[in-house]
Design a protein around this motif. Structure first.
Motif, PDB file in Angstrom:
ATOM      1  N   HIS A  80       0.479  16.563  -5.415  1.00 59.95           N
ATOM      2  CA  HIS A  80       0.844  16.157  -6.774  1.00 59.95           C
ATOM      3  C   HIS A  80       0.071  14.926  -7.215  1.00 59.95           C
ATOM      4  O   HIS A  80      -0.550  14.250  -6.395  1.00 59.95           O
ATOM      5  CB  HIS A  80       2.353  15.880  -6.854  1.00 59.95           C
ATOM      6  CG  HIS A  80       2.751  14.660  -6.091  1.00 59.95           C
ATOM      7  ND1 HIS A  80       3.043  14.675  -4.757  1.00 59.95           N
ATOM      8  CD2 HIS A  80       2.877  13.372  -6.481  1.00 59.95           C
ATOM      9  CE1 HIS A  80       3.334  13.451  -4.357  1.00 59.95           C
ATOM     10  NE2 HIS A  80       3.239  12.640  -5.381  1.00 59.95           N
ATOM     11  N   ASP A 118       0.194  11.193  -9.274  1.00 59.06           N
ATOM     12  CA  ASP A 118       1.004  10.074  -9.755  1.00 59.06           C
ATOM     13  C   ASP A 118       0.380   9.512 -11.028  1.00 59.06           C
ATOM     14  O   ASP A 118      -0.843   9.329 -11.089  1.00 59.06           O
ATOM     15  CB  ASP A 118       1.002   8.916  -8.745  1.00 59.06           C
ATOM     16  CG  ASP A 118       1.848   9.189  -7.513  1.00 59.06           C
ATOM     17  OD1 ASP A 118       2.494  10.240  -7.432  1.00 59.06           O
ATOM     18  OD2 ASP A 118       1.838   8.307  -6.626  1.00 59.06           O
ATOM     19  N   GLU A 176      -1.645  13.042  -3.962  1.00 57.18           N
ATOM     20  CA  GLU A 176      -1.047  12.917  -2.626  1.00 57.18           C
ATOM     21  C   GLU A 176      -0.797  14.282  -1.992  1.00 57.18           C
ATOM     22  O   GLU A 176      -0.687  15.282  -2.693  1.00 57.18           O
ATOM     23  CB  GLU A 176       0.271  12.141  -2.741  1.00 57.18           C
ATOM     24  CG  GLU A 176       0.023  10.711  -3.191  1.00 57.18           C
ATOM     25  CD  GLU A 176       1.237   9.984  -3.728  1.00 57.18           C
ATOM     26  OE1 GLU A 176       1.256   8.750  -3.658  1.00 57.18           O
ATOM     27  OE2 GLU A 176       2.158  10.658  -4.236  1.00 57.18           O
TER      28      GLU A 176
HETATM   29 ZN   LIG Z   1       3.704  10.498  -5.788  1.00 59.98          ZN
END
Ligand SMILES: [Zn+2]
Length: 223
Positions: free
Chosen positions: A53, A55, A183
């Protein structure tokens, strides 16, 4: 130019996805069935930081950009794979460790820090990953890099098993510069061909702090 091969750098999203401590595991349940409705569809419940995903600055900064406010250019670019394998549990990757790749850190580059910790995904040791030291994150940002990917749960130490959270230096440095962090990447060892091109576009979730991506590396063929 054509795409010779697409390398998938993403984790599956489902009940077996290893969540960050405190985050929910994704849950999938049928909302329509072939027998009952004539088609299949699925209800999905998950944290916005599930699996592989991105951020957004809004994840850490009170007034940071939300995911859909970031330019999509941040999510695609030439990959620079930094070899940070062979390190002890919970050890820092420092600016000095990044020095061999320093000439390639520039605006538009996607820096992927390969610790090798993807091998421990699904086990307790996955929480004990190496992390990006504050001076390393600062070097990347000062070089104009705004997209940093890791094959770990986080670029900062993950609080687990009695280990406290750190100072979030990598998150706050990259996100504080208006960048993004990708990540839970995997298979970075497959990027052994010239000029891999990285893309990982996030779902346009309203939450704004982060969203799953399908991270890939494109291997271009010249013909
Ligand atoms: Zn994250």
């Amino acid at each position: 130019m054509r795409v010779h091969r697409v390398v998938d750098l993403s984790r599956p999203v489902g009940p077996a996805t290893q969540p960050y401590p405190g985050d929910p595991a994704p849950a999938l349940a049928p909302s329509s069935t072939l027998d009952g409705d004539g088609y299949r569809s699925t209800e999905v419940r998950m944290g916005s930081h599930s699996g592989t995903h991105a951020d957004a600055p809004y994840h850490f900064l009170p007034d940071g950009a939300r995911l859909d406010e970031l330019p999509l250019e941040l999510f695609t670019g030439p990959a620079v794979v930094v070899d940070a394998t062979g390190r002890p549990d919970r050890s820092p990757v420092t600016a000095a460790d990044l020095a061999p790749w320093r000439d390639r850190f520039r605006p538009g580059a996607v820096v992927l820090v390969r610790t090798g910790w993807a091998a421990y995904y699904g086990t307790g040791r996955y929480f004990d990953h190496p992390y990006l030291a504050g001076d390393a994150a600062r070097l990347l940002v000062d070089s104009g890099v705004r997209t940093v990917g890791v094959d770990t749960l986080s670029p900062d130490p993950t609080p687990h098993g009695g280990h406290p959270a750190g100072d979030w230096a990598a998150h706050t440095t990259v996100l504080g510069a208006g960048g993004t962090i990708i990540e839970n990447l995997c298979r970075l060892e497959l990027l052994d061909f010239p000029d891999p091109w990285f893309s990982a576009f996030p779902l346009r979730l309203d939450s704004g702090d982060g969203a799953p991506v399908r991270a890939v590396a494109l291997h271009w063929a010249a013909d």
